[in-house]
Design a protein around this motif. Structure first.
Motif, PDB file in Angstrom:
ATOM      1  N   THR A  21       0.834  -1.309   0.060  1.00 31.94           N
ATOM      2  CA  THR A  21       0.046   0.105   0.047  1.00 31.94           C
ATOM      3  C   THR A  21       0.867   1.168  -0.122  1.00 31.94           C
ATOM      4  N   GLU A  22       0.130   2.213  -0.199  1.00 30.92           N
ATOM      5  CA  GLU A  22       1.263   3.738  -0.244  1.00 30.92           C
ATOM      6  C   GLU A  22       1.826   3.767   1.017  1.00 30.92           C
ATOM      7  N   GLU A  23       1.084   3.468   2.310  1.00 29.51           N
ATOM      8  CA  GLU A  23       1.728   3.713   3.426  1.00 29.51           C
ATOM      9  C   GLU A  23       2.750   2.767   3.686  1.00 29.51           C
ATOM     10  N   GLU A  24       2.516   1.638   3.232  1.00 32.22           N
ATOM     11  CA  GLU A  24       3.790   0.472   3.212  1.00 32.22           C
ATOM     12  C   GLU A  24       4.810   0.944   2.768  1.00 32.22           C
ATOM     13  N   GLN A  25       4.834   1.609   1.435  1.00 29.44           N
ATOM     14  CA  GLN A  25       5.712   1.749   0.593  1.00 29.44           C
ATOM     15  C   GLN A  25       6.706   2.906   1.106  1.00 29.44           C
ATOM     16  N   ARG A  26       5.918   3.848   1.774  1.00 30.92           N
ATOM     17  CA  ARG A  26       6.676   4.822   2.524  1.00 30.92           C
ATOM     18  C   ARG A  26       7.520   4.313   3.676  1.00 30.92           C
ATOM     19  N   GLU A  27       6.732   3.216   4.464  1.00 32.88           N
ATOM     20  CA  GLU A  27       7.363   2.848   5.624  1.00 32.88           C
ATOM     21  C   GLU A  27       8.655   2.167   5.203  1.00 32.88           C
TER      22      GLU A  27
ATOM     23  N   ASP B 110      10.614   2.290   2.362  1.00 36.38           N
ATOM     24  CA  ASP B 110      11.552   3.332   1.835  1.00 36.38           C
ATOM     25  C   ASP B 110      12.575   3.921   2.733  1.00 36.38           C
ATOM     26  N   HIS B 111      11.607   4.384   3.917  1.00 38.08           N
ATOM     27  CA  HIS B 111      12.348   4.835   5.201  1.00 38.08           C
ATOM     28  C   HIS B 111      13.323   3.855   5.791  1.00 38.08           C
ATOM     29  N   LEU B 112      12.853   2.720   6.191  1.00 31.76           N
ATOM     30  CA  LEU B 112      13.511   1.725   6.698  1.00 31.76           C
ATOM     31  C   LEU B 112      14.812   1.231   6.009  1.00 31.76           C
ATOM     32  N   PHE B 113      14.517   1.090   4.675  1.00 24.19           N
ATOM     33  CA  PHE B 113      15.458   0.490   3.554  1.00 24.19           C
ATOM     34  C   PHE B 113      16.577   1.374   3.554  1.00 24.19           C
ATOM     35  N   GLY B 114      16.598   2.649   3.891  1.00 19.84           N
ATOM     36  CA  GLY B 114      17.412   3.484   3.674  1.00 19.84           C
ATOM     37  C   GLY B 114      18.501   3.672   5.101  1.00 19.84           C
ATOM     38  N   LEU B 115      17.953   3.156   6.039  1.00 21.29           N
ATOM     39  CA  LEU B 115      18.778   3.215   7.133  1.00 21.29           C
ATOM     40  C   LEU B 115      19.618   2.108   7.536  1.00 21.29           C
ATOM     41  N   PRO B 116      20.723   2.162   8.295  1.00 19.75           N
ATOM     42  CA  PRO B 116      21.841   1.184   8.466  1.00 19.75           C
ATOM     43  C   PRO B 116      21.118  -0.282   8.884  1.00 19.75           C
TER      44      PRO B 116
ATOM     45  N   GLN C 186      11.467  -5.603  11.167  1.00 14.91           N
ATOM     46  CA  GLN C 186      10.469  -4.688  10.633  1.00 14.91           C
ATOM     47  C   GLN C 186      10.299  -4.713   9.243  1.00 14.91           C
ATOM     48  N   LEU C 187      11.210  -4.833   8.182  1.00 14.94           N
ATOM     49  CA  LEU C 187      11.087  -4.956   7.065  1.00 14.94           C
ATOM     50  C   LEU C 187      10.438  -6.432   6.631  1.00 14.94           C
ATOM     51  N   GLY C 188      10.704  -7.471   7.520  1.00 17.63           N
ATOM     52  CA  GLY C 188      10.200  -8.787   7.230  1.00 17.63           C
ATOM     53  C   GLY C 188       8.643  -8.786   7.424  1.00 17.63           C
TER      54      GLY C 188
END
Length: 233
Positions: free
Chosen positions: A28-34, A36-42, A50-52
């Protein structure tokens, strides 16, 4: 004896790539935003969990929708870090070239080049997954997981033949036996003269196809299916 190469090779082969092939459904749009945020973190274990969870939620939602709508599920692989995959392919190819040029010991050279080729094939498989290139994926999947031999197929069918012999002698299992016979013949393309399974001749009607001949022919076929891929070694 291989002190010159072991450090570079271990560094490149130490990654856990299974995680990269974890599939998800459409976000969903909300899931995609989350995401993108998490995937850019160390990346650490907490981020991975969280990604799982995001992938699991989208995967279960897509599977339920596919079952309800009687269609194939839509698969996505958002965990693949494609730039890293391509960088590691290039690094492995450079290592292979250095070993081929500079390693004087023929045994060490052969062992390293074989191991590197396997790693590159698997990374190419991941790259093809990301690019949604089905033909290339099939080619590298065949290289990483070769077709079974005729002996392997016969071993796997031994248990099935024993069950068919038992089913042939019982009228209550006739319908199931005929259905299984049809599946073996039409879906797996194996000879399955079940009527002869229970005879006293000791015949073995389930005949596996010649996988050896298929494997030998595969490189020519897959080369045509994946013309944009270069020979690695």
């Amino acid at each position: 004896m291989d002190w010159r190469w072991i450090g570079r090779f271990r560094k490149l082969s130490a990654n856990s790539t299974t995680w990269w092939l974890t599939w998800a459904g459409p976000f969903t749009e909300e899931e995609q935003r989350e995401w993108d945020h998490l995937f850019g973190l160390p990346f650490d274990e907490g981020i991975r969990e969280q990604l799982g969870r995001l992938m699991k939620t989208s995967r279960e939602r897509e599977l339920n929708a596919a079952l309800s709508e009687q269609r194939q599920p839509r698969l996505y692989y958002p965990a693949i870090p494609i730039e890293r995959v391509r960088s590691e392919i290039n690094d492995l190819l450079q290592l292979a070239e250095d070993i081929r040029t500079l390693e004087p010991d023929v045994i060490v050279r052969r062992l390293y080049l074989g191991a590197i080729e396997e790693d590159v094939d698997y990374l190419r498989l991941i790259e093809a997954t990301y690019e949604r290139k089905t033909k290339c994926f099939w080619q590298y999947n065949q290289r990483v997981f070769p077709l079974p031999s005729s002996e392997d197929m016969h071993d796997a069918l031994t248990h099935i033949k024993a069950l068919l012999r038992r089913g042939f002698t019982q009228s209550s299992t006739r319908e199931i036996r005929l259905q299984l016979q049809e599946i073996i013949s039409s879906r797996f393309h194996l000879a399955s003269d079940v009527e002869q399974v229970g005879t006293a001749t000791g015949s073995t009607p389930l005949t596996a196809p010649s996988c050896a001949s298929q494997t030998q022919a595969e490189p020519e076929r897959t080369e045509n299916r994946c013309a944009d891929s270069q020979a690695l070694f």
